[in-house]
Design an enzyme around this catalytic site. Structure first.
Site, PDB file in Angstrom:
ATOM      1  N   SER A 157       0.799  -1.437  -0.218  1.00 14.76           N
ATOM      2  CA  SER A 157       0.001  -0.060   0.037  1.00 14.76           C
ATOM      3  C   SER A 157       0.952   0.932  -0.299  1.00 14.76           C
ATOM      4  O   SER A 157       0.116   2.193  -0.224  1.00 14.76           O
ATOM      5  CB  SER A 157      -0.410  -0.068   1.333  1.00 14.76           C
ATOM      6  OG  SER A 157      -1.932  -0.617   0.713  1.00 14.76           O
ATOM      7  N   LYS A 205      -0.073   3.459  -2.512  1.00 17.48           N
ATOM      8  CA  LYS A 205      -1.140   4.531  -2.284  1.00 17.48           C
ATOM      9  C   LYS A 205      -0.403   6.168  -1.748  1.00 17.48           C
ATOM     10  O   LYS A 205      -0.594   7.221  -2.437  1.00 17.48           O
ATOM     11  CB  LYS A 205      -1.541   5.316  -1.511  1.00 17.48           C
ATOM     12  CG  LYS A 205      -2.271   3.776  -1.630  1.00 17.48           C
ATOM     13  CD  LYS A 205      -4.067   3.157  -0.243  1.00 17.48           C
ATOM     14  CE  LYS A 205      -4.593   1.567  -0.151  1.00 17.48           C
ATOM     15  NZ  LYS A 205      -3.985   0.601   0.138  1.00 17.48           N
ATOM     16  N   SER A 252      -5.773   3.348   4.337  1.00 19.30           N
ATOM     17  CA  SER A 252      -5.415   2.466   4.157  1.00 19.30           C
ATOM     18  C   SER A 252      -6.376   1.973   2.706  1.00 19.30           C
ATOM     19  O   SER A 252      -6.536   0.739   2.737  1.00 19.30           O
ATOM     20  CB  SER A 252      -4.144   1.633   4.498  1.00 19.30           C
ATOM     21  OG  SER A 252      -3.423   0.998   2.824  1.00 19.30           O
ATOM     22  N   LYS A 308       3.161   5.951   6.071  1.00 15.27           N
ATOM     23  CA  LYS A 308       2.524   5.033   5.323  1.00 15.27           C
ATOM     24  C   LYS A 308       2.818   3.373   5.036  1.00 15.27           C
ATOM     25  O   LYS A 308       3.693   3.108   4.836  1.00 15.27           O
ATOM     26  CB  LYS A 308       1.765   5.284   3.261  1.00 15.27           C
ATOM     27  CG  LYS A 308       1.161   4.319   3.065  1.00 15.27           C
ATOM     28  CD  LYS A 308      -0.758   4.741   3.515  1.00 15.27           C
ATOM     29  CE  LYS A 308      -1.356   3.770   2.375  1.00 15.27           C
ATOM     30  NZ  LYS A 308      -1.408   2.713   3.736  1.00 15.27           N
TER      31      LYS A 308
END
Length: 729
Positions: free
Chosen positions: A78, A81, A319, A428
């Site tokens: 992820s 992102k 997320s 993140k």
């Protein structure tokens, strides 16, 4: 539990802990700089045996403080992102708003009864039922009384609903939700399932939102209050509608629980929910169909989303895969022309990254969320992006604010708490099978700002050790520029807690366990930060196990709480034995009931841990009965999954589990326990698992007969000399 009560309990815990003997573990000398600290963390943890790309650099100057395989392309999960949200903020602008348009035919009045109400979507990922209810209120106030038909227009996106990488796994999990220019509730439906009013009745199944796009088939059964819960939900497309089949066993008196499943047709789902909500307001509505608004259709109402900056903040904090893919397709439509698509969206991101100094062809990007084995970036490319966004003043604040804060919110709310990184690291996360990543910014103790990327693939062992090491890196970065002890604490964090030496005296352990369970059984998620801190600092494995379960009991629906509990479990049966001895008065008894609940849901980790604990049956008769009953309950709710767990477990654990399971089946209140029938059905097939099931059946039957005859605690002695094939380890 009130705040004064929590303070009193906390004081009791601290008092109990103060009575524990001091540990005799010598401290390693602290590293002298951040490079030495990071090398110690990497070399002394599972990161050393993984494919890991790491880069740390000064965000302003680009000076590299630490690098390890920084140019190797890895699956970032992820962390993709970060690229999607950065490109969207840069190309669309933080103030961009998604619009959903309501139109009528040219020359026709909007009220009181248009023949057709067209709804044209432009990719808004943020419409939920509550907002749609407000939209219907606005339409009613415009004078709407009757609508001949609703036509849903999602032509702003192409017809491809499933992005690259989404096809690598089947199922209808919510994180696999399709995209759509017209979407609702992240293109998921909530299925609420609870028991009936008495044993033997169907359970209660309700959808939220309720609308006529779905057909529900309820195959649930209400079972005894002490039975294990297991619910499976499957969906399928039948004659243009979505059928939801709910099966399972629901203990009498248990609380209803909600599960979310992806929907199949976003536009028709939106239209059906709109129709239902309009009807609740008294507006008469005809059919719902898909179509396109005609040229020249007259706009009568428009609903705009929050600003993109706020949507990006929610995207990165939680997320959310669906939101990332919606943004990517919208970016493609706006930058390359409608209809939006994955190729157009990726192309727009590539344009942005080229401007940021990351050339096309140097990476692989196929989707916007990072799902599955689809994308490849290097740690250096991630840091290049982070430094680029930090240097763009009009975007810097919104981008940084979107990242989760260590120990405070988002996906790292419960990570790095109590370390130097808490409140000072924004990053993140990324998590897939055998993939973990963490990339972002951190303010050091010396008041410098660093950009960092940690991408880890193909690590050995379980995820807990790798995550602990990654968090230790974050703690070391935050401690850099300060006293050497801060770096030493971060290096120590990377190591699994050592057992307490000597163990706590039985009386002190009993009082401490009692205090922790008073917190856990309150079921108050506000106690989790305190319990997380206690879990990090505690070294006695029995207390760690109690605290881990208390975290789970504080919020049984939270994935992070489940992980904390499962990771605190030790395969050493003596640990559970000590906890049981210390918690003799606790009701329900510790660990086994909670672990049985998770295993009954089919959790592979919980099933493996339950089988691992079976040898503890030899330590205590009450514990033996609890384990055998838990295994029997799981065998009714998740029989095939239990067989797989038995097949994959070490030999001694399998022997103990088979004996315990036989005794549990003998005591079971179910007149015809389904497990033997499942074993016969599995054994009738081909393959190694079928052979294991065939060999297992006679042993289970003999164990059940022995248990029925003696009603004694299960034995570690095998129920039969029949050889059960075991998987190599």
């Amino acid at each position: 539990m009130t705040r004064p009560a929590r303070r009193a309990l906390a004081a009791a815990v601290l008092s109990a802990l103060a009575s524990l003997p001091a540990l005799a573990r010598p401290a390693d000398p602290p590293p002298h700089d951040v490079d030495a600290a990071l090398r110690a963390i990497v070399d002394g943890t599972p990161l050393a045996g993984a494919r890991a790309g790491i880069l740390v650099a000064d965000v302003a100057t680009g000076k590299v403080l630490y690098a390890r395989d920084a140019d190797v392309l890895l699956n970032p999960a992820s962390n993709v992102k970060l690229f999607t949200s950065a490109a969207a903020l840069a190309r669309l602008g933080p103030e961009y708003r998604f619009a959903t348009e309501f139109l009528v035919d040219p020359g026709q009045a909007a009220a009181p009864s248009p023949k057709t109400l067209y709804v044209r979507g432009r990719g808004d990922p943020s419409i939920v039922t509550e907002r749609l209810w407000g939209i219907t209120g606005d339409l009613e106030h415009l004078g709407l009384e009757r609508v001949g038909e609703i036509v849903v227009d999602d032509s702003f996106f192409d017809g491809e609903r499933t992005g690259p990488g989404f096809d690598q796994e089947g199922g209808d999990n919510a994180y696999l939700a399709p995209t759509g220019a017209l979407s609702l509730n992240f293109n998921t439906i909530a299925v609420h399932v609870g028991p009936g009013d008495r044993k033997g009745l169907r359970g209660k199944v309700e959808l939220e939102p309720a609308c006529d796009h779905f057909d529900v088939e309820n195959r649930t059964t209400t079972v005894a209050a002490n039975a294990r819960r297991r619910v499976t939900i499957s969906t399928m497309r039948v004659n243009g509608r979505q059928k939801i089949v709910v099966e399972g066993r629901l203990p009498l008196g248990s609380r209803p629980q909600a599960s979310w499943r992806k929907i199949e047709d976003p536009a028709l789902y939106f239209g059906s929910a709109l129709k239902r909500l309009l009807e609740l307001r008294g507006v008469k509505v005809g059919k719902v169909r898909a179509g396109a608004a005609p040229q020249g259709a007259r706009l009568v109402y428009v609903s705009e989303s929050e600003a993109l900056a706020e949507i990006v903040r929610k995207l990165n904090k939680t997320s959310n895969n669906f939101t990332a893919e919606q943004i990517l397709e919208t970016l493609g439509a706006e930058a390359k022309g409608a209809p939006g698509s994955w190729p157009k969206g990726v192309s727009a991101v590539e344009d942005f990254l080229a401007d940021a100094g990351i050339p096309r062809g140097a990476y692989v990007m196929k989707n916007g969320s990072g799902l599955n084995d689809t994308n490849r970036f290097s740690a250096r490319q991630v840091v290049t992006l982070l430094r680029h966004m930090y240097a763009r003043f009009p975007l810097q604040a919104e981008y940084l604010a979107s990242l989760p804060v260590a120990g405070r919110d988002g996906t790292i709310r419960w990570r790095m708490e109590g370390t130097e990184a808490a409140g000072r690291l924004r990053a993140k996360t990324g998590t897939l099978e055998n993939v973990t990543s963490l990339s972002g910014y951190v303010e050091t103790a010396g008041h410098e700002t660093l950009a960092f990327a940690v991408l880890v693939n193909d690590y050995p062992g379980r995820a807990a050790g790798v995550v602990r090491a990654v968090d230790a890196i974050g703690g070391a970065l935050a401690a850099s520029g300060g006293p050497a002890a801060g770096l030493g604490a971060a290096v120590a964090l990377a190591k699994a807690p050592a057992p307490a030496v000597p163990a706590a005296a039985p009386s002190a352990l009993t009082e401490t366990v009692k205090t922790y369970y008073a917190l856990g059984r309150a079921g108050d998620p506000r106690n989790i930060p305190f319990l997380q801190t206690a879990l990090r600092s505690e070294t006695d494995p029995a207390l760690r196990l109690a605290i881990g379960e208390c975290i789970y009991l504080s919020d049984t629906d939270a994935d992070s709480a489940k992980r904390a509990f499962l990771e605190a479990l030790s395969p050493d049966s003596q640990v559970l034995g000590r906890l049981w001895a210390a918690a003799a008065g606790e009701s329900p008894a510790p660990v086994v009931s909670s672990l049985g609940d998770l295993a009954a849901e089919g959790s592979p980790d919980a099933l493996a841990r339950l089988v691992e604990l079976a040898p503890a049956s030899a330590l205590d008769g009450r514990l033996a009965m609890a384990i055998s009953d838990a295994l029997a309950g799981v065998a009714a709710s998740a029989p095939e999954e239990l067989v797989q767990a038995l097949r994959g477990a070490p030999g001694p654990a399998v022997e103990a589990a088979i004996g315990a399971l036989g005794a549990g089946l003998a005591r079971s209140e179910e007149p015809d326990h389904p497990f033997p029938a499942v074993l016969r059905a599995m054994g009738a097939k081909q393959g190694e698992l079928a052979a294991f099931a065939r060999a297992l059946l006679p042993r289970i039957e003999e164990g059940e007969k022995a248990g029925t005859a003696t009603r004694t605690a299960p034995s570690l002695v095998p129920a039969s000399s029949t050889n059960v094939p075991a998987r190599a380890h």
